[in-house]
Write a protein that holds these residues in place. Structure first.
Motif, PDB file in Angstrom:
ATOM      1  N   PRO A 173       0.826  -1.210   0.000  1.00 49.67           N
ATOM      2  CA  PRO A 173       0.000   0.000   0.000  1.00 49.67           C
ATOM      3  C   PRO A 173       0.862   1.263   0.000  1.00 49.67           C
ATOM      4  O   PRO A 173       1.992   1.252   0.487  1.00 49.67           O
ATOM      5  CB  PRO A 173      -0.772  -0.112   1.312  1.00 49.67           C
ATOM      6  N   LEU A 174       0.299   2.324  -0.542  1.00 47.98           N
ATOM      7  CA  LEU A 174       1.004   3.607  -0.549  1.00 47.98           C
ATOM      8  C   LEU A 174       0.818   4.315   0.787  1.00 47.98           C
ATOM      9  O   LEU A 174      -0.164   4.104   1.487  1.00 47.98           O
ATOM     10  CB  LEU A 174       0.462   4.490  -1.676  1.00 47.98           C
ATOM     11  N   ASN A 175       1.785   5.157   1.105  1.00 46.37           N
ATOM     12  CA  ASN A 175       1.709   6.024   2.293  1.00 46.37           C
ATOM     13  C   ASN A 175       1.575   5.294   3.620  1.00 46.37           C
ATOM     14  O   ASN A 175       0.982   5.790   4.562  1.00 46.37           O
ATOM     15  CB  ASN A 175       0.543   7.017   2.159  1.00 46.37           C
ATOM     16  N   GLU A 176       2.121   4.103   3.647  1.00 51.41           N
ATOM     17  CA  GLU A 176       2.166   3.378   4.909  1.00 51.41           C
ATOM     18  C   GLU A 176       3.556   2.808   5.055  1.00 51.41           C
ATOM     19  O   GLU A 176       4.232   2.565   4.071  1.00 51.41           O
ATOM     20  CB  GLU A 176       1.206   2.181   4.867  1.00 51.41           C
ATOM     21  N   GLN A 177       3.947   2.560   6.286  1.00 50.55           N
ATOM     22  CA  GLN A 177       5.231   1.909   6.511  1.00 50.55           C
ATOM     23  C   GLN A 177       5.152   0.472   6.006  1.00 50.55           C
ATOM     24  O   GLN A 177       4.240  -0.273   6.375  1.00 50.55           O
ATOM     25  CB  GLN A 177       5.511   1.929   8.017  1.00 50.55           C
ATOM     26  N   VAL A 178       6.075   0.100   5.118  1.00 53.40           N
ATOM     27  CA  VAL A 178       6.069  -1.269   4.599  1.00 53.40           C
ATOM     28  C   VAL A 178       7.466  -1.879   4.648  1.00 53.40           C
ATOM     29  O   VAL A 178       8.468  -1.167   4.760  1.00 53.40           O
ATOM     30  CB  VAL A 178       5.590  -1.315   3.122  1.00 53.40           C
ATOM     31  N   VAL A 179       7.490  -3.199   4.619  1.00 54.28           N
ATOM     32  CA  VAL A 179       8.756  -3.916   4.509  1.00 54.28           C
ATOM     33  C   VAL A 179       8.781  -4.592   3.139  1.00 54.28           C
ATOM     34  O   VAL A 179       7.860  -5.328   2.789  1.00 54.28           O
ATOM     35  CB  VAL A 179       8.879  -4.987   5.611  1.00 54.28           C
ATOM     36  N   LEU A 180       9.824  -4.328   2.366  1.00 55.70           N
ATOM     37  CA  LEU A 180       9.951  -4.912   1.036  1.00 55.70           C
ATOM     38  C   LEU A 180      11.288  -5.622   0.926  1.00 55.70           C
ATOM     39  O   LEU A 180      12.197  -5.382   1.716  1.00 55.70           O
ATOM     40  CB  LEU A 180       9.890  -3.812  -0.026  1.00 55.70           C
ATOM     41  N   LYS A 181      11.371  -6.500  -0.063  1.00 57.60           N
ATOM     42  CA  LYS A 181      12.639  -7.177  -0.288  1.00 57.60           C
ATOM     43  C   LYS A 181      12.858  -7.185  -1.798  1.00 57.60           C
ATOM     44  O   LYS A 181      11.960  -7.589  -2.541  1.00 57.60           O
ATOM     45  CB  LYS A 181      12.531  -8.603   0.254  1.00 57.60           C
ATOM     46  N   GLY A 182      14.024  -6.702  -2.228  1.00 55.32           N
ATOM     47  CA  GLY A 182      14.234  -6.644  -3.671  1.00 55.32           C
ATOM     48  C   GLY A 182      15.704  -6.592  -4.060  1.00 55.32           C
ATOM     49  O   GLY A 182      16.585  -6.420  -3.219  1.00 55.32           O
ATOM     50  N   ARG A 183      15.911  -6.734  -5.359  1.00 56.68           N
ATOM     51  CA  ARG A 183      17.261  -6.800  -5.922  1.00 56.68           C
ATOM     52  C   ARG A 183      17.542  -5.486  -6.628  1.00 56.68           C
ATOM     53  O   ARG A 183      16.685  -4.952  -7.341  1.00 56.68           O
ATOM     54  CB  ARG A 183      17.272  -7.954  -6.922  1.00 56.68           C
ATOM     55  N   VAL A 184      18.726  -4.947  -6.422  1.00 52.82           N
ATOM     56  CA  VAL A 184      19.081  -3.701  -7.101  1.00 52.82           C
ATOM     57  C   VAL A 184      19.357  -4.004  -8.567  1.00 52.82           C
ATOM     58  O   VAL A 184      20.174  -4.866  -8.885  1.00 52.82           O
ATOM     59  CB  VAL A 184      20.319  -3.039  -6.461  1.00 52.82           C
ATOM     60  N   VAL A 185      18.627  -3.310  -9.446  1.00 51.42           N
ATOM     61  CA  VAL A 185      18.778  -3.558 -10.873  1.00 51.42           C
ATOM     62  C   VAL A 185      19.747  -2.545 -11.482  1.00 51.42           C
ATOM     63  O   VAL A 185      20.573  -2.868 -12.315  1.00 51.42           O
ATOM     64  CB  VAL A 185      17.423  -3.413 -11.600  1.00 51.42           C
ATOM     65  N   ARG A 186      19.627  -1.322 -11.032  1.00 54.96           N
ATOM     66  CA  ARG A 186      20.372  -0.266 -11.683  1.00 54.96           C
ATOM     67  C   ARG A 186      20.557   0.888 -10.707  1.00 54.96           C
ATOM     68  O   ARG A 186      19.665   1.198  -9.923  1.00 54.96           O
ATOM     69  CB  ARG A 186      19.560   0.229 -12.888  1.00 54.96           C
ATOM     70  N   LYS A 187      21.715   1.524 -10.744  1.00 51.32           N
ATOM     71  CA  LYS A 187      21.931   2.735  -9.950  1.00 51.32           C
ATOM     72  C   LYS A 187      21.991   3.912 -10.911  1.00 51.32           C
ATOM     73  O   LYS A 187      22.702   3.866 -11.900  1.00 51.32           O
ATOM     74  CB  LYS A 187      23.229   2.621  -9.149  1.00 51.32           C
ATOM     75  N   LEU A 188      21.203   4.940 -10.615  1.00 53.53           N
ATOM     76  CA  LEU A 188      21.153   6.088 -11.518  1.00 53.53           C
ATOM     77  C   LEU A 188      22.244   7.084 -11.142  1.00 53.53           C
ATOM     78  O   LEU A 188      22.715   7.105 -10.006  1.00 53.53           O
ATOM     79  CB  LEU A 188      19.781   6.771 -11.425  1.00 53.53           C
ATOM     80  N   PRO A 189      22.641   7.929 -12.081  1.00 55.23           N
ATOM     81  CA  PRO A 189      23.648   8.948 -11.763  1.00 55.23           C
ATOM     82  C   PRO A 189      23.088   9.922 -10.716  1.00 55.23           C
ATOM     83  O   PRO A 189      21.899  10.239 -10.720  1.00 55.23           O
ATOM     84  CB  PRO A 189      23.872   9.664 -13.088  1.00 55.23           C
ATOM     85  N   TYR A 213      20.304  10.597  -4.620  1.00 55.67           N
ATOM     86  CA  TYR A 213      20.744   9.348  -5.222  1.00 55.67           C
ATOM     87  C   TYR A 213      19.531   8.481  -5.461  1.00 55.67           C
ATOM     88  O   TYR A 213      18.645   8.405  -4.622  1.00 55.67           O
ATOM     89  CB  TYR A 213      21.705   8.615  -4.275  1.00 55.67           C
ATOM     90  N   LYS A 214      19.526   7.837  -6.606  1.00 51.26           N
ATOM     91  CA  LYS A 214      18.401   6.951  -6.888  1.00 51.26           C
ATOM     92  C   LYS A 214      18.886   5.604  -7.400  1.00 51.26           C
ATOM     93  O   LYS A 214      19.909   5.524  -8.083  1.00 51.26           O
ATOM     94  CB  LYS A 214      17.492   7.576  -7.954  1.00 51.26           C
ATOM     95  N   ALA A 215      18.137   4.567  -7.051  1.00 54.72           N
ATOM     96  CA  ALA A 215      18.435   3.240  -7.580  1.00 54.72           C
ATOM     97  C   ALA A 215      17.120   2.529  -7.855  1.00 54.72           C
ATOM     98  O   ALA A 215      16.124   2.770  -7.181  1.00 54.72           O
ATOM     99  CB  ALA A 215      19.259   2.444  -6.570  1.00 54.72           C
ATOM    100  N   ILE A 216      17.139   1.676  -8.855  1.00 49.87           N
ATOM    101  CA  ILE A 216      15.937   0.905  -9.183  1.00 49.87           C
ATOM    102  C   ILE A 216      16.068  -0.485  -8.586  1.00 49.87           C
ATOM    103  O   ILE A 216      17.104  -1.137  -8.724  1.00 49.87           O
ATOM    104  CB  ILE A 216      15.752   0.761 -10.713  1.00 49.87           C
ATOM    105  N   VAL A 217      15.013  -0.904  -7.921  1.00 45.73           N
ATOM    106  CA  VAL A 217      15.005  -2.203  -7.268  1.00 45.73           C
ATOM    107  C   VAL A 217      13.791  -2.969  -7.762  1.00 45.73           C
ATOM    108  O   VAL A 217      12.754  -2.371  -8.032  1.00 45.73           O
ATOM    109  CB  VAL A 217      14.915  -2.020  -5.734  1.00 45.73           C
ATOM    110  N   THR A 218      13.915  -4.280  -7.872  1.00 45.97           N
ATOM    111  CA  THR A 218      12.743  -5.069  -8.267  1.00 45.97           C
ATOM    112  C   THR A 218      12.611  -6.309  -7.400  1.00 45.97           C
ATOM    113  O   THR A 218      13.609  -6.800  -6.860  1.00 45.97           O
ATOM    114  CB  THR A 218      12.822  -5.501  -9.744  1.00 45.97           C
TER     115      THR A 218
END
Ligand code: ADP
Ligand code: MG
Length: 678
Positions: free
Chosen positions: A55-71, A82-87
């Motif tokens: 859900p949006l706007n709630e504290q959540v726990v996620l688990k994911g793999r870093v796909v890409r780090k943006l400049p 700093y931004k990174a994409i995780v999936t």
């Protein structure tokens, strides 16, 4: 206790003098204290949510793999993003980190991380801002979160706790007697401490907690019971079998069953060789004074004086009037002793009390502190004693020739809680109200209907009734709250111009308060605008309306106490709860009062809705502070702890036996800490 645990935390490797100062701020002085600095809550990483469903706007726990780090990007000077994409293969998410470059650098493409934080954005473009990030490899799945102070991080604290646990390692440190541990099905203390800080899953955490909660409640129960036993020295005023039938028949009304049995409880107590220590607990209007008068009459019949103490002069005056009306026809001499008497008059009355010319002495608490001499003081009654702490009660218990003590309280606390709070007292409960009492009609309305509510109040005033208007505070700083002074001015010039409006608040001197209250009682005022100081048992039967502003700020129990100020006469009474914060939850809560008029049930609801803060938050009961037990949640443990405490003390009153040594240490620690903090 293990000597390792008693050491100052400074000597723990990795702490040192600087950090130990920080720990001091958290109340942590020794290694032991550190082990008992429990996490405030836990983040369970075991069951991360799918990104797609989170859900949006709630504290959540996620688990994911870093796909890409943006400049990295510079929003402005001094603010780098700093931004990174995780999936997690259900959906992608962008991690956004501000400035903390080291956190970003630590992220490795292809590695898995737990992310804890709030999701923002929309279902197509999800972002998580400044999340907590834990690499999946090497992270404990349940993360404790501690209360910190500036300069100390979660990680450091966690590490220090780890070292401290090492001091326990392999030891059999166990303050509880073995059979208690076995009977209660508890885990060992070292297991509990280990797992409260480093749980592997929620199950081990529960095991650990239930052990620690039990320890804490058992310690508290033991302390309270020991206190009770301490006051069981012989009384100088054991009373004989004398009937109080005349009292029953002289009353202008039939006592309720509860009142009768409470009086009988008192009589039975006072016949025993040690002092009575009894609490009469009854809802507002349940008729506690009539019980007190019955006990006083019994004392009189046995040639003993009774002192009745009230927290204010008004209340003392009220009790005086009541007791006089009940008891003087039976030949009992009642006198009122308050600070407002002239010194000469006071001296005279005091001399007469000492000479035994009065049987019942009513006054404020100052009365006992002052050097009043009694002839044969057999019974001390205190009203609204719940405002006093356990310690004061213990102190009182040590005074005089061990007179009997009776405490009256209107705080409707569920019985189990009362047992703990008043563990050193026996309790009689007045369950029912006297017959024919009309419940106070109660309505909850929003501020929009204020004018109409005022119109309603006016109808009552026109019929010759009086009204209370209660506002929570006097502080002007709290801008969303109405300050009573300007409020009173506003309504006396506006909605209620032409009516006599008085003002009562906590900042007034005791004298001014009395004056205002007297004027209201004498119907020289139509409306009394007041803060909650009016809460204590003032009796103005002609007051039939109460308006409570900002009613969402009060607990239900307090609102119930407040409305008990009306509905004390023959007039139909009403209470209007106004709120300018009409959320669904607030409205639901306030509505309970419209349908429910039982203080005990209301306090149960309060406990459910608001937690135990009302009872324990302000320490108004003087109980030691609990570190892990929550007396509203852990009610069944409370009962077990109390049973166990009784059994232990039955065999070993002072906890002198070897197997109880550890318990005694716990009790001393808990209660000693309390005195040190005050
Ligand atoms: P509280 O428990 O709130 O202190 P009080 O002792 O002030 O209540 O009693 C409230 C009112 O009820 C008093 O006017 C008292 O005289 C009256 N009262 C007490 N007991 C009875 C009874 N059994 N029947 C009728 N009226 C009663
Ligand atoms: Mg009362």
């Amino acid at each position: 206790m293990l000597s390792e645990l008693a050491k100052p935390v400074m000597y723990l490797s990795g702490v040192g003098p600087k950090k130990s100062e920080l720990y001091e701020k958290l109340g942590v002085k020794t290694v032991y204290d550190l082990l008992y600095h429990f996490p405030r809550y836990y983040i369970d990483l075991n069951e991360p949510q799918a990104v797609r469903d989170a859900p949006l706007n709630e504290q959540v726990v996620l688990k994911g793999r870093v796909v890409r780090k943006l400049p990295e990007g510079n929003i402005r000077r001094g603010l780098t993003v700093y931004k990174a994409i995780v999936t997690d293969d259900t959906a992608d998410i962008t991690i956004v980190i501000y400035n903390a470059g080291f956190m970003f650098k630590a992220l490795e493409v292809g590695h898995e991380y737990y992310l804890v934080g709030k999701l923002t954005g929309n279902m197509l473009r999800r972002e998580i801002n400044s999340p907590q990030i834990y690499p999946v490899a090497g992270t404990d799945p349940v993360q404790p979160v501690y209360r910190l102070t500036e300069g100390l991080t979660q990680k450091q604290l966690r590490q220090n706790v780890h070292t401290a646990l090492g001091a326990l390692d392999g030891s059999i440190y166990e303050p509880l007697p073995n059979d208690v541990v076995r009977e209660q099905g508890l885990c060992s203390l070292s297991y509990a401490l280990q797992n409260v800080h480093y749980p592997t899953d929620m199950h081990t955490l529960e095991l650990a907690k239930s052990r620690l909660v039990f320890d804490e409640l058992l310690t508290l129960a033991l302390g309270m019971l020991m206190m009770k036993n301490r006051s069981r020295d012989n009384t100088g005023c054991q009373m004989n079998d004398e009937s109080v039938d005349e009292y029953f028949s002289a009353l202008p009304f039939e006592l309720t069953a509860g009142q009768k049995s409470a009086i009988n409880d008192c009589i039975e107590d006072m016949r025993k060789p040690f002092p009575m220590n009894r609490l009469i607990q009854g809802d507002v209007g349940s008729g506690k004074t009539a019980v007190a008068a019955g006990a006083a009459y019994f004392a009189y019949k046995n040639g003993c004086q009774t002192a009745l103490m009230a927290p204010t002069e008004i209340l003392a005056g009220q009790h005086y009037d009541t007791l006089k009306a009940f008891l003087e026809p039976l030949g009992v001499k009642v006198v009122l002793l308050t600070g407002s008497l002239t010194p000469k008059k006071k001296e005279k009355i005091k001399a007469e009390i000492a000479a035994g010319e009065y049987n019942v002495i009513v006054g404020t608490h100052a009365l006992v502190q002052a050097s009043t001499e009694f002839k044969r003081l057999g019974l001390v009654i205190t009203d609204e004693q719940h405002r006093f702490g356990v310690e004061q009660r213990a102190m009182l218990a040590g005074k005089g020739d061990h007179p009997h003590k009776l405490v009256m309280s209107a705080t409707p606390i569920p019985r189990t809680l009362a047992l703990m709070i008043y563990g050193d007292l026996d309790i009689s409960v007045l369950k029912e109200l006297p017959k024919g009492r009309q419940p106070v009609e109660t309505y909850a309305v929003t501020g929009k209907l204020r004018e109409r509510a005022f119109g309603y109040v006016k109808q009552y005033l026109e019929e010759g009734r009086q009204a209370y208007i209660v506002c929570p505070m006097i502080e002007e700083s709290d801008s969303d709250l109405r300050d009573v002074k300007s409020y009173a001015k506003e309504i006396s010039e506006g909605a209620f111009s032409g009516y006599r409006v008085g003002l009562l608040h906590g900042r007034l001197s005791a004298e001014s308060k009395e004056k205002v209250m007297k004027k209201f009682k004498a119907h020289e005022l139509d409306i009394l605008v007041s803060t909650t100081v009016v809460e204590v048992g003032v009796d103005v039967p002609n007051a039939a309306v109460m308006v409570i502003e900002n009613s969402d700020r009060f607990g239900l129990s307090q609102l119930h106490q407040l409305r008990g100020r009306v509905g004390r006469g023959e007039h139909k009474s009403v209470c209007i709860l106004i709120t300018d914060n009409p959320t669904e939850e607030v409205v639901q809560r306030l509505k309970i009062l419209s349908s429910c008029h039982d203080g005990f049930e209301i306090s149960q609801q309060d406990l459910k809705l608001r937690g135990p803060g009302d009872f324990f938050g302000s320490r108004q009961h003087g109980l030691p502070k609990m570190k892990i037990a929550d007396m509203s949640q852990d009610m069944d443990v409370l009962v077990r702890a109390q049973e166990t405490a009784k059994q232990i003390l039955c065999k070993d009153t002072h906890l002198d036996k070897g197997e109880n040594r550890g318990l005694r240490e716990l009790v001393e620690r808990l209660f000693e800490q309390e005195t040190a903090n005050d």
